[in-house]
Design an enzyme around this catalytic site. Structure first.
Site, mmCIF file in Angstrom:
data_model
loop_
_atom_site.group_PDB
_atom_site.id
_atom_site.type_symbol
_atom_site.label_atom_id
_atom_site.label_comp_id
_atom_site.label_asym_id
_atom_site.label_seq_id
_atom_site.Cartn_x
_atom_site.Cartn_y
_atom_site.Cartn_z
ATOM 1 N N ASP A 68 0.824 -1.213 0.000
ATOM 2 C CA ASP A 68 0.000 0.000 0.000
ATOM 3 C C ASP A 68 0.859 1.265 0.000
ATOM 4 O O ASP A 68 0.480 2.280 -0.586
ATOM 5 C CB ASP A 68 -0.928 -0.006 1.224
ATOM 6 N N GLY A 69 2.013 1.199 0.657
ATOM 7 C CA GLY A 69 2.924 2.347 0.649
ATOM 8 C C GLY A 69 3.337 2.702 -0.774
ATOM 9 O O GLY A 69 3.374 3.877 -1.143
ATOM 10 N N ASN A 90 -4.714 8.705 1.800
ATOM 11 C CA ASN A 90 -4.947 8.129 3.128
ATOM 12 C C ASN A 90 -5.339 9.207 4.140
ATOM 13 O O ASN A 90 -6.424 9.170 4.683
ATOM 14 C CB ASN A 90 -3.689 7.440 3.659
ATOM 15 N N GLU A 91 -4.405 10.135 4.373
ATOM 16 C CA GLU A 91 -4.689 11.141 5.395
ATOM 17 C C GLU A 91 -3.724 12.316 5.339
ATOM 18 O O GLU A 91 -2.613 12.216 4.807
ATOM 19 C CB GLU A 91 -4.657 10.551 6.817
ATOM 20 N N ASP A 125 -1.072 16.947 20.659
ATOM 21 C CA ASP A 125 0.030 16.615 19.737
ATOM 22 C C ASP A 125 -0.289 16.984 18.297
ATOM 23 O O ASP A 125 0.606 17.264 17.518
ATOM 24 C CB ASP A 125 0.326 15.105 19.801
ATOM 25 N N THR A 176 -8.543 2.980 7.626
ATOM 26 C CA THR A 176 -7.994 1.725 8.158
ATOM 27 C C THR A 176 -6.494 1.843 8.450
ATOM 28 O O THR A 176 -5.884 0.880 8.909
ATOM 29 C CB THR A 176 -8.224 0.573 7.149
ATOM 30 N N GLY A 177 -5.914 3.009 8.162
ATOM 31 C CA GLY A 177 -4.487 3.215 8.392
ATOM 32 C C GLY A 177 -4.231 3.875 9.743
ATOM 33 O O GLY A 177 -4.694 3.400 10.794
ATOM 34 N N TYR A 178 -3.537 4.998 9.716
ATOM 35 C CA TYR A 178 -3.152 5.726 10.937
ATOM 36 C C TYR A 178 -4.382 5.997 11.805
ATOM 37 O O TYR A 178 -4.383 5.809 13.028
ATOM 38 C CB TYR A 178 -2.500 7.044 10.495
ATOM 39 N N SER A 207 -5.411 3.190 14.089
ATOM 40 C CA SER A 207 -4.508 3.011 15.249
ATOM 41 C C SER A 207 -4.825 4.015 16.351
ATOM 42 O O SER A 207 -4.514 3.789 17.518
ATOM 43 C CB SER A 207 -3.054 3.192 14.827
HETATM 44 P P1 NAP Z 1 4.919 2.484 6.838
HETATM 45 O O1 NAP Z 1 5.050 3.243 8.098
HETATM 46 O O2 NAP Z 1 6.120 1.821 6.274
HETATM 47 O O3 NAP Z 1 3.805 1.335 6.991
HETATM 48 C C1 NAP Z 1 2.556 1.575 7.526
HETATM 49 C C2 NAP Z 1 1.670 0.331 7.389
HETATM 50 O O4 NAP Z 1 0.353 0.806 7.092
HETATM 51 C C3 NAP Z 1 2.064 -0.635 6.269
HETATM 52 O O5 NAP Z 1 1.871 -1.950 6.729
HETATM 53 C C4 NAP Z 1 1.090 -0.286 5.179
HETATM 54 O O6 NAP Z 1 0.765 -1.372 4.328
HETATM 55 C C5 NAP Z 1 -0.145 0.064 5.971
HETATM 56 N N1 NAP Z 1 -1.120 0.899 5.272
HETATM 57 C C6 NAP Z 1 -0.930 1.904 4.397
HETATM 58 N N2 NAP Z 1 -2.111 2.406 4.002
HETATM 59 C C7 NAP Z 1 -3.062 1.698 4.664
HETATM 60 C C8 NAP Z 1 -4.479 1.729 4.672
HETATM 61 N N3 NAP Z 1 -5.175 2.618 3.942
HETATM 62 N N4 NAP Z 1 -5.140 0.842 5.458
HETATM 63 C C9 NAP Z 1 -4.473 -0.073 6.213
HETATM 64 N N5 NAP Z 1 -3.128 -0.157 6.241
HETATM 65 C C10 NAP Z 1 -2.442 0.730 5.475
HETATM 66 O O7 NAP Z 1 4.315 3.493 5.758
HETATM 67 P P2 NAP Z 1 3.713 3.251 4.316
HETATM 68 O O8 NAP Z 1 3.714 1.785 3.967
HETATM 69 O O9 NAP Z 1 4.345 4.198 3.386
HETATM 70 O O10 NAP Z 1 2.191 3.691 4.555
HETATM 71 C C11 NAP Z 1 1.881 5.008 4.903
HETATM 72 C C12 NAP Z 1 0.712 4.984 5.840
HETATM 73 O O11 NAP Z 1 1.078 4.418 7.074
HETATM 74 C C13 NAP Z 1 0.186 6.340 6.213
HETATM 75 O O12 NAP Z 1 -0.584 6.926 5.198
HETATM 76 C C14 NAP Z 1 -0.598 6.012 7.476
HETATM 77 O O13 NAP Z 1 -1.950 5.644 7.190
HETATM 78 C C15 NAP Z 1 0.106 4.803 8.020
HETATM 79 N N6 NAP Z 1 0.729 5.137 9.304
HETATM 80 C C16 NAP Z 1 0.273 4.485 10.398
HETATM 81 C C17 NAP Z 1 0.744 4.795 11.644
HETATM 82 C C18 NAP Z 1 0.202 4.065 12.827
HETATM 83 O O14 NAP Z 1 -0.677 3.211 12.622
HETATM 84 N N7 NAP Z 1 0.639 4.368 14.034
HETATM 85 C C19 NAP Z 1 1.704 5.796 11.820
HETATM 86 C C20 NAP Z 1 2.154 6.455 10.680
HETATM 87 C C21 NAP Z 1 1.649 6.111 9.417
HETATM 88 P P3 NAP Z 1 1.785 -2.010 3.276
HETATM 89 O O15 NAP Z 1 2.640 -2.949 4.073
HETATM 90 O O16 NAP Z 1 0.881 -2.687 2.321
HETATM 91 O O17 NAP Z 1 2.580 -0.899 2.655
#
Ligand code: NAP
Length: 268
Positions: A51-52, A123-124, A152, A163-165, A168
């Site tokens: 997804d990234g 995403n956000e 914060d 479903t991402g950040y 959580s």
């Molecule tokens: P990353 O920090 O390397 O990985 C974040 C994880 O979130 C990866 O497993 C990614 O899936 C998954 N993901 C991305 N978009 C998603 C979605 N719409 N629904 C469910 N899971 C999702 O960063 P990245 O892979 O570049 O992804 C960026 C995203 O990470 C941001 O847009 C944000 O949504 C999320 N994020 C989450 C947190 C948290 O949960 N604390 C903190 C910062 C960012 P893949 O393995 O398929 O890439």
């Protein structure tokens, strides 16, 4: 047979691209779809990775809304945007041959910082202080002052980003058929002197959110669009709303947003 003629392949990792290139070339040759370097006109934008990688591909072509996006995963795990897997390209071929394309539309967010040109998120959008100090900002819904925020920061997510950040942080998972943004707090201060709503809330398209950042302290806020930082100094005002634009992906049977939500979170 579908009418797509050209595909642009986005692979952030050269190693992955080299590993899957031969199979993709064979597949697209069979389908009479030419692999091209021109990302501005390709009918299909295909990302290689999770997804990234998909998020980066959409940003790489500047959220074009006149093409179809598809994500081809390589890792042995489930994803949200990357619907296909390099080990099962027959599923992709089948969809093209049967012209099984009833594209899904995913809402995106439009962000305008200090009256600059708009930028977009799939995403956000995230704002948070980069110093060890709470950030203060006023949140307006339309032009109505809704709350004084101290904490914060906040995350404003799309339905597919829910479903991402956002998840959580305890935000709700939102069906992409609902065209709304979700505002979720990052560690807000709630006391006798400070008060925020304390829960996530959804805003429909006609209700833009405006953030006015308190300038009495220099917070050096970090602004993030999905997985990329936005380089802006002196942030005063941020306007956030559901965009008029959408991105389109292929719609496959038994692969709705809710199938994916179950697959990613509820199955062992
Ligand atoms: P990353 O920090 O390397 O990985 C974040 C994880 O979130 C990866 O497993 C990614 O899936 C998954 N993901 C991305 N978009 C998603 C979605 N719409 N629904 C469910 N899971 C999702 O960063 P990245 O892979 O570049 O992804 C960026 C995203 O990470 C941001 O847009 C944000 O949504 C999320 N994020 C989450 C947190 C948290 O949960 N604390 C903190 C910062 C960012 P893949 O393995 O398929 O890439």
């Amino acid at each position: 047979m579908s009418n797509f003629k050209t595909v642009y392949i986005y692979a952030p990792h050269a190693k992955e691209r080299e590993a899957v290139k031969p199979e993709l070339e064979t597949l697209f040759n069979r389908l009479n779809i030419e692999i091209v370097d021109d990302k501005r006109t390709a009918d299909i934008v295909a990302s290689i990775g999770g997804d990234g990688a998909f998020l980066k591909a959409v940003r790489d072509v500047n959220f074009r809304d006149d093409c179809v996006y598809l994500g081809i995963a390589t890792a042995n795990k489930t994803h949200f945007y990357a619907d296909f897997h390099v080990n099962h390209l027959n599923e992709l071929e089948d969809a093209f041959l049967k012209d099984n394309f009833d594209p899904r539309r995913y809402p995106i967010i439009e962000v305008r910082v200090n009256d600059n040109q708009p930028v977009y998120c799939l995403n956000e959008f995230t704002i948070r202080s980069s110093i060890i100090k709470t950030i203060r900002m006023d949140l307006y819904i339309n032009n109505f002052l809704f709350e004084h925020f101290m904490g914060d920061g906040i995350v404003v997510s799309t339905p597919t980003g829910s479903t991402g950040y956002n998840k959580s942080l305890g935000g709700a998972v939102v069906d992409p058929l609902i065209h709304a943004i979700q505002v979720t707090e990052l560690a807000s201060v709630n006391s006798n002197t400070h008060r925020t709503l304390g829960t996530s809330f959804l805003l429909q398209k006609e209700r833009p959110l405006t953030l006015l950042i308190d300038k009495s302290v220099d917070y050096y806020p970090i602004l993030a669009l999905d997985n990329e930082a936005l380089g802006v100094t002196n942030t005063d005002k941020i306007e956030i709303k559901v965009s008029d634009k959408f991105i389109r992906t292929l719609r496959l049977e038994n692969n709705t947003f809710w199938h994916k939500t179950k697959r990613n979170f509820l199955q062992e």
